[in-house]
Motif scaffolding. Sequence first.
Motif, PDB file in Angstrom:
ATOM      1  N   ALA A 288       0.941  -1.272  -0.156  1.00 48.60           N
ATOM      2  CA  ALA A 288      -0.072   0.046  -0.185  1.00 48.60           C
ATOM      3  C   ALA A 288       0.948   1.257   0.088  1.00 48.60           C
ATOM      4  CB  ALA A 288      -1.013   0.051   1.206  1.00 48.60           C
ATOM      5  N   VAL A 289       1.985   1.273   0.819  1.00 47.18           N
ATOM      6  CA  VAL A 289       2.730   2.331   0.911  1.00 47.18           C
ATOM      7  C   VAL A 289       3.572   2.672  -0.578  1.00 47.18           C
ATOM      8  CG1 VAL A 289       4.809   3.555   1.926  1.00 47.18           C
ATOM      9  CG2 VAL A 289       3.034   2.463   3.420  1.00 47.18           C
ATOM     10  N   GLU A 290       3.799   1.471  -0.820  1.00 44.93           N
ATOM     11  CA  GLU A 290       4.812   1.563  -2.148  1.00 44.93           C
ATOM     12  C   GLU A 290       3.873   2.183  -3.342  1.00 44.93           C
ATOM     13  OE1 GLU A 290       6.551  -1.843  -4.985  1.00 44.93           O
ATOM     14  OE2 GLU A 290       7.113  -2.004  -2.637  1.00 44.93           O
ATOM     15  N   ARG A 291       2.643   1.688  -3.226  1.00 44.68           N
ATOM     16  CA  ARG A 291       1.821   2.013  -4.434  1.00 44.68           C
ATOM     17  C   ARG A 291       1.041   3.410  -4.148  1.00 44.68           C
ATOM     18  NH1 ARG A 291      -1.231  -3.215  -6.340  1.00 44.68           N
ATOM     19  NH2 ARG A 291      -1.693  -1.989  -8.284  1.00 44.68           N
ATOM     20  N   GLY A 292       1.215   4.141  -3.258  1.00 41.13           N
ATOM     21  CA  GLY A 292       0.613   5.246  -3.254  1.00 41.13           C
ATOM     22  C   GLY A 292      -0.761   5.556  -2.420  1.00 41.13           C
ATOM     23  N   VAL A 293      -1.159   4.428  -1.629  1.00 40.07           N
ATOM     24  CA  VAL A 293      -2.287   4.286  -0.989  1.00 40.07           C
ATOM     25  C   VAL A 293      -2.037   5.098   0.448  1.00 40.07           C
ATOM     26  CG1 VAL A 293      -3.907   2.796   0.310  1.00 40.07           C
ATOM     27  CG2 VAL A 293      -2.953   2.079  -2.048  1.00 40.07           C
ATOM     28  N   PHE A 294      -3.076   5.842   0.627  1.00 40.75           N
ATOM     29  CA  PHE A 294      -3.029   6.812   2.052  1.00 40.75           C
ATOM     30  C   PHE A 294      -4.300   6.754   2.980  1.00 40.75           C
ATOM     31  CE2 PHE A 294      -3.649   9.425  -1.717  1.00 40.75           C
ATOM     32  CZ  PHE A 294      -4.908   9.934  -1.202  1.00 40.75           C
ATOM     33  N   GLY A 295      -5.347   5.999   2.407  1.00 45.04           N
ATOM     34  CA  GLY A 295      -6.526   5.845   3.014  1.00 45.04           C
ATOM     35  C   GLY A 295      -7.385   4.672   2.437  1.00 45.04           C
ATOM     36  N   ALA A 296      -8.476   4.396   3.326  1.00 45.81           N
ATOM     37  CA  ALA A 296      -9.237   3.296   2.683  1.00 45.81           C
ATOM     38  C   ALA A 296     -10.697   3.893   2.677  1.00 45.81           C
ATOM     39  CB  ALA A 296      -9.189   2.117   3.757  1.00 45.81           C
ATOM     40  N   PRO A 297     -11.379   3.044   1.602  1.00 51.58           N
ATOM     41  CA  PRO A 297     -11.000   1.922   0.628  1.00 51.58           C
ATOM     42  C   PRO A 297     -10.063   2.779  -0.284  1.00 51.58           C
ATOM     43  CG  PRO A 297     -13.061   2.505   0.338  1.00 51.58           C
ATOM     44  CD  PRO A 297     -12.809   3.209   1.547  1.00 51.58           C
ATOM     45  N   PHE A 298      -9.217   1.981  -0.954  1.00 54.44           N
ATOM     46  CA  PHE A 298      -8.550   2.656  -2.035  1.00 54.44           C
ATOM     47  C   PHE A 298      -8.314   1.521  -3.263  1.00 54.44           C
ATOM     48  CE2 PHE A 298      -5.002   4.816  -3.973  1.00 54.44           C
ATOM     49  CZ  PHE A 298      -4.800   5.971  -3.322  1.00 54.44           C
ATOM     50  N   TYR A 299      -8.703   2.233  -4.327  1.00 51.70           N
ATOM     51  CA  TYR A 299      -8.818   1.125  -5.560  1.00 51.70           C
ATOM     52  C   TYR A 299      -7.802   1.587  -6.551  1.00 51.70           C
ATOM     53  CZ  TYR A 299     -13.633   1.214  -3.538  1.00 51.70           C
ATOM     54  OH  TYR A 299     -14.687   1.085  -2.547  1.00 51.70           O
ATOM     55  N   ILE A 300      -6.879   0.708  -6.976  1.00 51.90           N
ATOM     56  CA  ILE A 300      -6.077   0.777  -8.003  1.00 51.90           C
ATOM     57  C   ILE A 300      -6.253  -0.020  -9.129  1.00 51.90           C
ATOM     58  CG2 ILE A 300      -3.468   1.050  -8.447  1.00 51.90           C
ATOM     59  CD1 ILE A 300      -3.058   1.396  -5.711  1.00 51.90           C
ATOM     60  N   THR A 301      -6.421   0.396 -10.462  1.00 57.03           N
ATOM     61  CA  THR A 301      -6.712  -0.272 -11.503  1.00 57.03           C
ATOM     62  C   THR A 301      -5.324  -0.824 -12.198  1.00 57.03           C
ATOM     63  OG1 THR A 301      -6.500   1.514 -13.276  1.00 57.03           O
ATOM     64  CG2 THR A 301      -8.651   1.095 -12.072  1.00 57.03           C
ATOM     65  N   ASP A 302      -5.384  -1.818 -13.095  1.00 51.73           N
ATOM     66  CA  ASP A 302      -4.007  -2.264 -13.603  1.00 51.73           C
ATOM     67  C   ASP A 302      -3.376  -1.386 -14.551  1.00 51.73           C
ATOM     68  OD1 ASP A 302      -6.077  -2.418 -15.260  1.00 51.73           O
ATOM     69  OD2 ASP A 302      -5.919  -4.432 -16.029  1.00 51.73           O
ATOM     70  N   GLN A 303      -3.974  -0.124 -14.831  1.00 56.43           N
ATOM     71  CA  GLN A 303      -3.369   1.119 -15.306  1.00 56.43           C
ATOM     72  C   GLN A 303      -2.748   1.938 -14.365  1.00 56.43           C
ATOM     73  OE1 GLN A 303      -2.816   1.004 -18.889  1.00 56.43           O
ATOM     74  NE2 GLN A 303      -3.967  -1.034 -18.654  1.00 56.43           N
ATOM     75  N   ASP A 304      -2.790   1.623 -13.130  1.00 58.93           N
ATOM     76  CA  ASP A 304      -2.376   2.528 -11.879  1.00 58.93           C
ATOM     77  C   ASP A 304      -2.877   3.798 -12.072  1.00 58.93           C
ATOM     78  OD1 ASP A 304      -0.597   2.939  -9.534  1.00 58.93           O
ATOM     79  OD2 ASP A 304       0.550   4.255 -10.980  1.00 58.93           O
ATOM     80  N   GLN A 305      -4.316   3.479 -12.423  1.00 56.69           N
ATOM     81  CA  GLN A 305      -5.333   4.683 -11.907  1.00 56.69           C
ATOM     82  C   GLN A 305      -5.740   4.566 -10.397  1.00 56.69           C
ATOM     83  OE1 GLN A 305      -6.093   7.731 -14.023  1.00 56.69           O
ATOM     84  NE2 GLN A 305      -4.317   6.967 -14.693  1.00 56.69           N
ATOM     85  N   ARG A 306      -5.752   5.393  -9.551  1.00 54.00           N
ATOM     86  CA  ARG A 306      -6.007   5.401  -8.112  1.00 54.00           C
ATOM     87  C   ARG A 306      -6.878   6.324  -7.753  1.00 54.00           C
ATOM     88  NH1 ARG A 306       0.164   7.203  -6.765  1.00 54.00           N
ATOM     89  NH2 ARG A 306       1.041   5.688  -8.350  1.00 54.00           N
ATOM     90  N   PHE A 307      -8.002   5.540  -6.935  1.00 51.50           N
ATOM     91  CA  PHE A 307      -9.247   5.946  -6.324  1.00 51.50           C
ATOM     92  C   PHE A 307      -9.242   5.804  -4.805  1.00 51.50           C
ATOM     93  CE2 PHE A 307      -9.712   4.505 -10.704  1.00 51.50           C
ATOM     94  CZ  PHE A 307      -9.980   5.629 -11.476  1.00 51.50           C
ATOM     95  N   TRP A 308      -9.426   7.100  -4.216  1.00 46.74           N
ATOM     96  CA  TRP A 308      -9.513   6.976  -2.768  1.00 46.74           C
ATOM     97  C   TRP A 308     -11.135   7.260  -2.203  1.00 46.74           C
ATOM     98  CZ3 TRP A 308      -8.678  11.665   0.923  1.00 46.74           C
ATOM     99  CH2 TRP A 308      -8.842  11.252   2.162  1.00 46.74           C
TER     100      TRP A 308
END
Length: 199
Positions: free
Chosen positions: A163-183
């Motif tokens: 989570a830390v490595e991939r840019g997560v900072f809260g929950a729920p946190f969704y990451i697509t296989d294209q590295d699009q992130r949604f908090w």
Amino acid sequence: MAHIDLFFSTLSPYAYLAGNRAEEIAAKHGATITYKPFDIVTLFGRTGGTPPKDRHPNRIEYRAQDLVRQAKKLGLPFNLKPAHWPTNAAPSSYAFIAAQDAGGGDLGQLMCSITRAVWAEEKDIAEDNVIRACLESAGFDASLADSGLLKGAETYAANLEEAVERGVFGAPFYITDQDQRFWGQDRLDDLDATLAGVL
């Protein structure tokens, strides 16, 4: 096939408010989901966040209003001050990890059952009987509550590091296989639009 990594905490009120919408979005787009429960309190400390109890009163008051509004908007029962929060999230997380490894049930429903136990049912998700009931309600063998504890602990810790490595900072946190992130559960419409190729 599209894929979503769903980082969440079994203690998160926003994971509860997400309900099964991520699963509905995934099904709509033929996407798969990998669930990654992690220690959110430790994550806060490592990514510049602050645990709810230590936040400025302005933030605490806003969070209280927003949670109630979101629950009402979604038609979900919600207790702003549950009897068993915070509690130890590790046992329910280990059981979730064991269930994901074992298969045979509905992981989205399991996440809903565990978080609902905290935020709507006044149950302590650190207790074995509560975890077992959540597993059974989602179609899993209740004995998973007692199995794979070492692997569960290792995966739980690894999920935090990922989570830390991939840019997560809260929950729920969704990451697509294209590295699009949604908090947050309030970004699920954006996740839907992204998988549809609109965003």
